[in-house]
Design an enzyme around this catalytic site. Structure first.
Site, PDB file in Angstrom:
ATOM      1  N   ARG A 104      32.922  37.685  24.423  1.00 11.31           N
ATOM      2  CA  ARG A 104      34.164  36.916  24.391  1.00 11.31           C
ATOM      3  C   ARG A 104      34.096  35.782  25.391  1.00 11.31           C
ATOM      4  O   ARG A 104      33.869  35.999  26.586  1.00 11.31           O
ATOM      5  CB  ARG A 104      35.352  37.839  24.707  1.00 11.31           C
ATOM      6  CG  ARG A 104      36.694  37.154  24.569  1.00 11.31           C
ATOM      7  CD  ARG A 104      37.839  38.139  24.607  1.00 11.31           C
ATOM      8  NE  ARG A 104      37.885  38.886  25.871  1.00 11.31           N
ATOM      9  CZ  ARG A 104      38.811  39.794  26.147  1.00 11.31           C
ATOM     10  NH1 ARG A 104      39.726  40.091  25.248  1.00 11.31           N
ATOM     11  NH2 ARG A 104      38.804  40.411  27.307  1.00 11.31           N
ATOM     12  N   THR A 108      38.182  30.602  26.111  1.00  8.64           N
ATOM     13  CA  THR A 108      38.917  30.557  24.839  1.00  8.64           C
ATOM     14  C   THR A 108      39.299  31.937  24.312  1.00  8.64           C
ATOM     15  O   THR A 108      40.140  32.055  23.420  1.00  8.64           O
ATOM     16  CB  THR A 108      38.075  29.866  23.759  1.00  8.64           C
ATOM     17  OG1 THR A 108      36.915  30.676  23.482  1.00  8.64           O
ATOM     18  CG2 THR A 108      37.625  28.495  24.225  1.00  8.64           C
ATOM     19  N   ASP A 200      37.902  47.118  30.938  1.00 12.12           N
ATOM     20  CA  ASP A 200      36.758  46.620  30.181  1.00 12.12           C
ATOM     21  C   ASP A 200      35.842  47.797  29.858  1.00 12.12           C
ATOM     22  O   ASP A 200      35.191  48.364  30.748  1.00 12.12           O
ATOM     23  CB  ASP A 200      36.007  45.562  30.989  1.00 12.12           C
ATOM     24  CG  ASP A 200      34.895  44.893  30.197  1.00 12.12           C
ATOM     25  OD1 ASP A 200      33.977  45.607  29.734  1.00 12.12           O
ATOM     26  OD2 ASP A 200      34.946  43.660  30.039  1.00 12.12           O
ATOM     27  N   ASP A 203      32.069  47.434  30.944  1.00 12.70           N
ATOM     28  CA  ASP A 203      31.867  47.573  32.387  1.00 12.70           C
ATOM     29  C   ASP A 203      32.018  49.021  32.830  1.00 12.70           C
ATOM     30  O   ASP A 203      31.265  49.515  33.675  1.00 12.70           O
ATOM     31  CB  ASP A 203      32.872  46.704  33.146  1.00 12.70           C
ATOM     32  CG  ASP A 203      32.494  45.230  33.119  1.00 12.70           C
ATOM     33  OD1 ASP A 203      31.314  44.922  32.889  1.00 12.70           O
ATOM     34  OD2 ASP A 203      33.390  44.384  33.317  1.00 12.70           O
TER      35      ASP A 203
END
Length: 209
Positions: A104, A108, A200, A203
């Site tokens: 990602r 944006t 996340d 992660d």
């Protein structure tokens, strides 16, 4: 029209609650995701057709059911989707595994493809796309589009935690693809993370933050 399947089995909800805790480390996070993926796999494959065959048990001959020729491919969206593969392979060990790499863009929030490697006969298989988080839906939608470009017509999306925004995106772009998730959370925040979510997933799986 795409159907949303929320798999709210007590064992899945219990394990997901521990995954959400910020104190849960990578080792336990990986194990819980693996276990939940296998449990969810029962529902994702529930409608697979069967056929009757005759076998001989130690007692007598018997007519039993086996899966009727459904070839399966598991396609994780890298990198977090890798954490869901082994759980499904425990259920369907003959499945082939493809990989689609998307990240990602931090500015944006749109997905950028960097890798795609699929089985040669992917178009003949039931394809289960796996990614723990369905946030904006951009990565999942793009991965499904890529699979359709390779001739896939039977695709299912399996996610751990989903946001309403991501569900709407995938259903709008791919009304022929059912979504299987363990939870539908409240919303996305300003950084396009699911709230309350679990952070996340990549992660947390690999201890990179």
């Amino acid at each position: 029209m795409s159907t949303l399947h929320v798999i709210d089995h007590p064992l899945i909800q219990h394990k997901l609650s521990y995954m959400r805790k910020k104190e849960t480390g990578p080792k336990d996070f990986r194990q819980l995701l693996d276990e939940i993926s296998m449990l969810m796999g029962y529902e994702v494959t529930r409608d697979f057709p069967t056929k009757e065959i005759e076998i001989e048990t130690p007692i007598c001959k018997a007519t039993v059911n086996i899966i009727a020729g459904k070839k399966v491919a598991i396609v994780p969206i890298l990198r977090a989707g890798l954490g869901m593969v082994d759980g499904l392979l425990n259920l369907v060990p003959v499945a082939k595994v493809g990989h689609i790499g998307l990240y990602r863009d931090p500015r944006t929030h749109l997905p950028v493809e960097y890798y795609c490697k699929l089985p040669n006969d992917i178009e003949e298989r039931v394809v289960i796309v796996v990614d723990p988080m369905l946030a904006t839906g951009g990565s999942s939608s793009d991965a499904i589009t890529k699979l359709k470009e390779h001739g896939c017509t039977n695709i299912r999306l399996m996610c751990l935690v989903s946001a309403p925004e991501g569900i709407r995106k995938v259903q709008a772009d791919h009304p022929d693809v059912d979504i299987y998730t363990a939870a539908v959370d409240e919303k996305l925040n300003e950084n396009a993370y699911i709230v309350p979510g679990l952070g996340d997933a990549g992660d947390r799986l690999y201890g990179t933050k």
